[in-house]
Write a protein that holds these residues in place. Structure first.
Motif, PDB file in Angstrom:
ATOM      1  N   MET A   1       0.839  -1.182   0.000  1.00 50.49           N
ATOM      2  CA  MET A   1       0.000   0.000   0.000  1.00 50.49           C
ATOM      3  C   MET A   1       0.882   1.244   0.000  1.00 50.49           C
ATOM      4  O   MET A   1       1.879   1.290   0.703  1.00 50.49           O
ATOM      5  CB  MET A   1      -0.896  -0.010   1.229  1.00 50.49           C
ATOM      6  N   ARG A   2       0.480   2.234  -0.796  1.00 51.48           N
ATOM      7  CA  ARG A   2       1.285   3.451  -0.885  1.00 51.48           C
ATOM      8  C   ARG A   2       1.190   4.282   0.379  1.00 51.48           C
ATOM      9  O   ARG A   2       0.150   4.309   1.042  1.00 51.48           O
ATOM     10  CB  ARG A   2       0.815   4.293  -2.063  1.00 51.48           C
ATOM     11  N   SER A   3       2.286   4.956   0.687  1.00 50.62           N
ATOM     12  CA  SER A   3       2.254   5.875   1.826  1.00 50.62           C
ATOM     13  C   SER A   3       2.945   7.170   1.432  1.00 50.62           C
ATOM     14  O   SER A   3       3.826   7.178   0.571  1.00 50.62           O
ATOM     15  CB  SER A   3       2.914   5.257   3.058  1.00 50.62           C
ATOM     16  N   VAL A   4       2.519   8.240   2.063  1.00 50.04           N
ATOM     17  CA  VAL A   4       3.073   9.564   1.805  1.00 50.04           C
ATOM     18  C   VAL A   4       3.821  10.009   3.059  1.00 50.04           C
ATOM     19  O   VAL A   4       3.275   9.945   4.163  1.00 50.04           O
ATOM     20  CB  VAL A   4       1.946  10.572   1.463  1.00 50.04           C
ATOM     21  N   LYS A   5       5.074  10.433   2.869  1.00 45.70           N
ATOM     22  CA  LYS A   5       5.877  10.896   4.009  1.00 45.70           C
ATOM     23  C   LYS A   5       5.688  12.404   4.180  1.00 45.70           C
ATOM     24  O   LYS A   5       5.752  13.156   3.212  1.00 45.70           O
ATOM     25  CB  LYS A   5       7.345  10.569   3.789  1.00 45.70           C
ATOM     26  N   VAL A   6       5.432  12.805   5.419  1.00 42.26           N
ATOM     27  CA  VAL A   6       5.212  14.220   5.731  1.00 42.26           C
ATOM     28  C   VAL A   6       6.097  14.600   6.909  1.00 42.26           C
ATOM     29  O   VAL A   6       6.131  13.889   7.914  1.00 42.26           O
ATOM     30  CB  VAL A   6       3.726  14.487   6.097  1.00 42.26           C
ATOM     31  N   GLU A   7       6.825  15.701   6.768  1.00 40.80           N
ATOM     32  CA  GLU A   7       7.612  16.233   7.883  1.00 40.80           C
ATOM     33  C   GLU A   7       6.737  17.229   8.637  1.00 40.80           C
ATOM     34  O   GLU A   7       6.154  18.121   8.032  1.00 40.80           O
ATOM     35  CB  GLU A   7       8.861  16.971   7.368  1.00 40.80           C
ATOM     36  N   GLY A   8       6.635  17.060   9.938  1.00 42.21           N
ATOM     37  CA  GLY A   8       5.821  17.970  10.738  1.00 42.21           C
ATOM     38  C   GLY A   8       6.602  18.524  11.914  1.00 42.21           C
ATOM     39  O   GLY A   8       7.643  17.983  12.295  1.00 42.21           O
ATOM     40  N   LYS A   9       6.113  19.614  12.480  1.00 45.11           N
ATOM     41  CA  LYS A   9       6.711  20.202  13.680  1.00 45.11           C
ATOM     42  C   LYS A   9       5.668  20.166  14.784  1.00 45.11           C
ATOM     43  O   LYS A   9       4.515  20.535  14.564  1.00 45.11           O
ATOM     44  CB  LYS A   9       7.090  21.669  13.427  1.00 45.11           C
ATOM     45  N   ARG A  10       6.093  19.733  15.971  1.00 42.39           N
ATOM     46  CA  ARG A  10       5.172  19.688  17.104  1.00 42.39           C
ATOM     47  C   ARG A  10       4.787  21.120  17.485  1.00 42.39           C
ATOM     48  O   ARG A  10       5.628  22.012  17.502  1.00 42.39           O
ATOM     49  CB  ARG A  10       5.837  18.987  18.298  1.00 42.39           C
ATOM     50  N   ARG A  11       3.496  21.309  17.784  1.00 39.74           N
ATOM     51  CA  ARG A  11       3.010  22.633  18.201  1.00 39.74           C
ATOM     52  C   ARG A  11       3.061  22.716  19.712  1.00 39.74           C
ATOM     53  O   ARG A  11       2.615  21.797  20.402  1.00 39.74           O
ATOM     54  CB  ARG A  11       1.564  22.846  17.755  1.00 39.74           C
TER      55      ARG A  11
ATOM     56  N   PHE B   1       0.409  19.209  15.672  1.00 37.02           N
ATOM     57  CA  PHE B   1       1.586  19.526  14.861  1.00 37.02           C
ATOM     58  C   PHE B   1       1.200  20.482  13.742  1.00 37.02           C
ATOM     59  O   PHE B   1       0.026  20.812  13.556  1.00 37.02           O
ATOM     60  CB  PHE B   1       2.195  18.230  14.282  1.00 37.02           C
ATOM     61  N   SER B   2       2.196  20.921  13.001  1.00 39.06           N
ATOM     62  CA  SER B   2       1.949  21.732  11.809  1.00 39.06           C
ATOM     63  C   SER B   2       2.831  21.192  10.691  1.00 39.06           C
ATOM     64  O   SER B   2       3.867  20.589  10.947  1.00 39.06           O
ATOM     65  CB  SER B   2       2.263  23.209  12.077  1.00 39.06           C
ATOM     66  N   ALA B   3       2.377  21.400   9.454  1.00 32.23           N
ATOM     67  CA  ALA B   3       3.128  20.908   8.303  1.00 32.23           C
ATOM     68  C   ALA B   3       2.962  21.856   7.129  1.00 32.23           C
ATOM     69  O   ALA B   3       2.029  22.657   7.082  1.00 32.23           O
ATOM     70  CB  ALA B   3       2.645  19.515   7.925  1.00 32.23           C
ATOM     71  N   ASN B   4       3.868  21.737   6.183  1.00 32.04           N
ATOM     72  CA  ASN B   4       3.816  22.531   4.970  1.00 32.04           C
ATOM     73  C   ASN B   4       2.656  22.032   4.101  1.00 32.04           C
ATOM     74  O   ASN B   4       2.534  20.826   3.887  1.00 32.04           O
ATOM     75  CB  ASN B   4       5.148  22.369   4.222  1.00 32.04           C
ATOM     76  N   PRO B   5       1.797  22.925   3.600  1.00 34.12           N
ATOM     77  CA  PRO B   5       0.654  22.480   2.791  1.00 34.12           C
ATOM     78  C   PRO B   5       1.070  21.698   1.533  1.00 34.12           C
ATOM     79  O   PRO B   5       0.351  20.805   1.097  1.00 34.12           O
ATOM     80  CB  PRO B   5      -0.085  23.771   2.432  1.00 34.12           C
ATOM     81  N   MET B   6       2.228  22.005   0.975  1.00 31.87           N
ATOM     82  CA  MET B   6       2.692  21.287  -0.218  1.00 31.87           C
ATOM     83  C   MET B   6       2.980  19.819   0.096  1.00 31.87           C
ATOM     84  O   MET B   6       2.782  18.951  -0.741  1.00 31.87           O
ATOM     85  CB  MET B   6       3.947  21.953  -0.808  1.00 31.87           C
ATOM     86  N   ALA B   7       3.449  19.534   1.302  1.00 37.17           N
ATOM     87  CA  ALA B   7       3.741  18.154   1.706  1.00 37.17           C
ATOM     88  C   ALA B   7       2.451  17.350   1.881  1.00 37.17           C
ATOM     89  O   ALA B   7       2.450  16.131   1.730  1.00 37.17           O
ATOM     90  CB  ALA B   7       4.547  18.144   3.003  1.00 37.17           C
ATOM     91  N   LEU B   8       1.345  18.046   2.193  1.00 34.59           N
ATOM     92  CA  LEU B   8       0.056  17.380   2.426  1.00 34.59           C
ATOM     93  C   LEU B   8      -0.759  17.173   1.148  1.00 34.59           C
ATOM     94  O   LEU B   8      -1.686  16.378   1.129  1.00 34.59           O
ATOM     95  CB  LEU B   8      -0.767  18.183   3.432  1.00 34.59           C
ATOM     96  N   ARG B   9      -0.385  17.874   0.071  1.00 32.26           N
ATOM     97  CA  ARG B   9      -1.152  17.807  -1.188  1.00 32.26           C
ATOM     98  C   ARG B   9      -1.390  16.386  -1.696  1.00 32.26           C
ATOM     99  O   ARG B   9      -2.504  16.048  -2.089  1.00 32.26           O
ATOM    100  CB  ARG B   9      -0.468  18.637  -2.274  1.00 32.26           C
ATOM    101  N   PRO B  10      -0.351  15.501  -1.717  1.00 31.60           N
ATOM    102  CA  PRO B  10      -0.586  14.144  -2.248  1.00 31.60           C
ATOM    103  C   PRO B  10      -1.608  13.342  -1.440  1.00 31.60           C
ATOM    104  O   PRO B  10      -2.193  12.399  -1.952  1.00 31.60           O
ATOM    105  CB  PRO B  10       0.789  13.473  -2.159  1.00 31.60           C
ATOM    106  N   LEU B  11      -1.843  13.723  -0.194  1.00 29.67           N
ATOM    107  CA  LEU B  11      -2.845  13.049   0.643  1.00 29.67           C
ATOM    108  C   LEU B  11      -4.233  13.638   0.436  1.00 29.67           C
ATOM    109  O   LEU B  11      -5.225  12.925   0.474  1.00 29.67           O
ATOM    110  CB  LEU B  11      -2.483  13.201   2.127  1.00 29.67           C
ATOM    111  N   VAL B  12      -4.283  14.950   0.238  1.00 29.68           N
ATOM    112  CA  VAL B  12      -5.553  15.669   0.200  1.00 29.68           C
ATOM    113  C   VAL B  12      -6.220  15.607  -1.170  1.00 29.68           C
ATOM    114  O   VAL B  12      -7.406  15.311  -1.279  1.00 29.68           O
ATOM    115  CB  VAL B  12      -5.345  17.146   0.622  1.00 29.68           C
TER     116      VAL B  12
END
Length: 195
Positions: A1-11, A41-52
């Motif tokens: 199953m495909r997975s998308v890696k996202v770098e996040g920062k704890r809030r 957490f927070s993340a860059n919106p571009m990193a979340l695009r492949p999921l959304v």
């Protein structure tokens, strides 16, 4: 199953004011729940695009402070004016804990009804299932080879293996309907037979 890696920062701060501040910095606030602890957490919106922006079901591997969390997407919120992603929720996958997910349907085969001149109509594109994380799949395959003209495939006809389907069993998910040309041909044939 495909997975998308996202770098996040704890809030460190939560609440509307902190979330607004993050959005003004070009970040998307998010939360991971379902595991030992709830992680903001927070993340860059571009990193979340492949999921959304995809119809596919995928896993998210979110790396925060050196720890990677295996998750599935649970909820999205968009700004009503700009239509930009404003918040994202994930459910952490715990091996022995069942999860509920919406899995897309993948129709395979060639319907007998379509071969006879009918038109395939897809009525449902995904099903809600409850299962252990190890049984999650990118999609649920539905074979339509035996689907006849004016016939239906219902939720109860879907074989989902180790997954419990939560949708109502009588709902049709696909059907083959008569096309206008086929109806016209049948009507002319019936008229021709009466003479």
């Amino acid at each position: 199953m495909r997975s998308v890696k996202v770098e996040g920062k704890r809030r460190s701060e939560n609440g509307k004011k902190a979330a607004r501040q993050l959005r003004s910095e070009g970040q998307v606030p998010g939360v991971i729940y379902g595991g030992k602890e709830t992680i903001h957490f927070s993340a860059n919106p571009m990193a979340l695009r492949p999921l959304v922006y995809t119809p596919d079901f995928q896993l998210a591997e979110i790396a925060i402070d050196g720890t990677t969390y295996r998750c599935i997407l649970k909820d999205l919120q968009f700004d009503v004016v700009t239509d930009e992603l404003s918040h994202i929720d994930f459910l952490e996958l715990v091996e022995d804990k069942k999860v509920i997910a919406n899995l897309p349907l993948k129709f395979v085969g060639q319907s007998e009804g379509v071969k006879a001149g009918g038109r395939l109509e897809i009525k449902v594109k995904s099903l809600k299932v409850r299962t252990l994380p190890k049984h999650l799949a990118e999609n649920i395959e539905v074979n339509i080879d035996k689907l006849q003209l004016n016939g239906n495939i219902r939720v109860e006809d879907v074989k989902a293996g180790e997954m419990e389907i939560l949708n109502s069993p009588r709902i049709p998910i696909a059907s083959v309907v008569m096309t206008r040309a086929l109806k016209q041909a049948e009507t002319e044939e019936a008229k021709g037979g009466k003479k």
